[in-house]
Design a protein around this motif. Sequence first.
Motif, PDB file in Angstrom:
ATOM      1  N   ASP A 117      38.782  34.845  46.176  1.00 45.22           N
ATOM      2  CA  ASP A 117      39.625  35.913  46.713  1.00 45.22           C
ATOM      3  C   ASP A 117      39.753  37.047  45.699  1.00 45.22           C
ATOM      4  OD1 ASP A 117      41.141  36.247  49.236  1.00 45.22           O
ATOM      5  OD2 ASP A 117      42.827  36.618  47.902  1.00 45.22           O
ATOM      6  N   ASP A 118      39.934  36.674  44.438  1.00 44.08           N
ATOM      7  CA  ASP A 118      40.075  37.674  43.377  1.00 44.08           C
ATOM      8  C   ASP A 118      38.761  38.420  43.147  1.00 44.08           C
ATOM      9  OD1 ASP A 118      42.672  36.833  43.157  1.00 44.08           O
ATOM     10  OD2 ASP A 118      42.325  35.561  41.414  1.00 44.08           O
ATOM     11  N   LEU A 119      37.648  37.719  43.311  1.00 43.27           N
ATOM     12  CA  LEU A 119      36.345  38.376  43.201  1.00 43.27           C
ATOM     13  C   LEU A 119      36.125  39.349  44.354  1.00 43.27           C
ATOM     14  CD1 LEU A 119      34.260  35.291  42.075  1.00 43.27           C
ATOM     15  CD2 LEU A 119      34.319  37.462  40.853  1.00 43.27           C
ATOM     16  N   LEU A 120      36.493  38.928  45.557  1.00 51.83           N
ATOM     17  CA  LEU A 120      36.329  39.799  46.729  1.00 51.83           C
ATOM     18  C   LEU A 120      37.167  41.064  46.604  1.00 51.83           C
ATOM     19  CD1 LEU A 120      36.292  37.207  49.655  1.00 51.83           C
ATOM     20  CD2 LEU A 120      34.459  38.783  49.058  1.00 51.83           C
ATOM     21  N   ASP A 121      38.333  40.947  45.989  1.00 50.23           N
ATOM     22  CA  ASP A 121      39.197  42.118  45.812  1.00 50.23           C
ATOM     23  C   ASP A 121      38.504  43.195  44.981  1.00 50.23           C
ATOM     24  OD1 ASP A 121      41.995  43.368  45.953  1.00 50.23           O
ATOM     25  OD2 ASP A 121      41.619  43.340  43.797  1.00 50.23           O
ATOM     26  N   LEU A 122      37.589  42.775  44.115  1.00 55.34           N
ATOM     27  CA  LEU A 122      36.884  43.722  43.246  1.00 55.34           C
ATOM     28  C   LEU A 122      35.485  44.061  43.756  1.00 55.34           C
ATOM     29  CD1 LEU A 122      37.994  42.045  39.928  1.00 55.34           C
ATOM     30  CD2 LEU A 122      38.631  44.356  40.648  1.00 55.34           C
ATOM     31  N   CYS A 123      34.896  43.183  44.547  1.00 55.70           N
ATOM     32  CA  CYS A 123      33.508  43.382  45.000  1.00 55.70           C
ATOM     33  C   CYS A 123      33.375  43.675  46.484  1.00 55.70           C
ATOM     34  CB  CYS A 123      32.678  42.126  44.695  1.00 55.70           C
ATOM     35  SG  CYS A 123      32.613  41.712  42.961  1.00 55.70           S
ATOM     36  N   GLY A 124      34.394  43.299  47.266  1.00 53.20           N
ATOM     37  CA  GLY A 124      34.297  43.454  48.706  1.00 53.20           C
ATOM     38  C   GLY A 124      34.579  44.867  49.178  1.00 53.20           C
ATOM     39  N   THR A 125      34.300  45.103  50.447  1.00 48.15           N
ATOM     40  CA  THR A 125      34.618  46.389  51.068  1.00 48.15           C
ATOM     41  C   THR A 125      35.962  46.267  51.778  1.00 48.15           C
ATOM     42  OG1 THR A 125      33.568  45.808  53.168  1.00 48.15           O
ATOM     43  CG2 THR A 125      32.164  46.801  51.459  1.00 48.15           C
TER      44      THR A 125
END
Length: 324
Positions: free
Chosen positions: A211-219
């Motif tokens: 979730d924390d990775l998606l916050d930085l890498c996701g759209t």
Amino acid sequence: MKLLELYATMKKDVQFIENQLEKSIRCDHELLSETSLHLFKAGGKRLRPVFVLLSGKFGTYDLEKLQHIAVPLEMIHMATLVHDDVIDDANTRRGQLTVKSKWDNKIAMYTGDYLYAKALSIVTQLHNPVIHQVLSKAIVQMCIGELEQLRDFFNTDQTVRNYLLRIRRKTALLIAISCQLGAIAVGAPDKVSAALYRYGYNVGMAFQVRDDLLDLCGTEKQIGKPPGSDMRQGNITLPVLLALQDEQIRGPLLAEIAEIQQQEGKHDASKAIQMIRGSKGLEQAEEMADRYIAKALHALESLPNVKAKKNLTDIAHFVAKRSY
């Protein structure tokens, strides 16, 4: 197997839980019903109820009993989201206005309190003191996790260990007890419920790191909120902490985070995000999530070879690579 495919195989029981959840949320107070249903209607993965149902397959499966675990655990999860949005001053969740944004902070806090209370009233229909003890201890730990996150807002000196303890309390515990209590409710052996707890704990840790990775890498379309929202709200997550260990970008990244804090989250976080993406922080965080998934899969090895075991394996793989 994709998550939607798994849900399709459990469609009847998942829909029953969904219906019971909506029915349980509704109450005679018009505003409380409206605010509580607002988040419900925004959707969600309903992972916790699914974990409860699958764990119930390791005992004498009883949907009537399991609903008294699955529904309240999802309500508790919803309550934490409503409260989190107040603490984080978040305007959107799942692409929709948050309760605090559509109404106000006070109404959001009381909505969360209502969901907590209603959840606990549902669990009382199961007369097993172990279930109540496990749940009450977990809620206490979750509250501590919320306070510790608040204490560590914009704290760039916190350790990775602090972060891991926080997400254990905030995220992993509720997933762990979803698996554990689903098994306990249907009379599964202690060693089975213990193994399922370990599985859920490790999946939960991986879930939050992802979730924390998606916050930085996701759209924004993928995650339902602008990228970098955690950082703008002061939540310093694992990829950020790991990126800060890179001496080449530590100084500039600290300066960007300080600017975000000074401007109360209104500063453009794109520079900080680019620095983090250019560091080894993302890769190292991915590796940590993968290690948790490996531990989760190991916890399943001792369980009976029922279909639910394969389903839980599939969910672990989904969590490891999820993009939403």
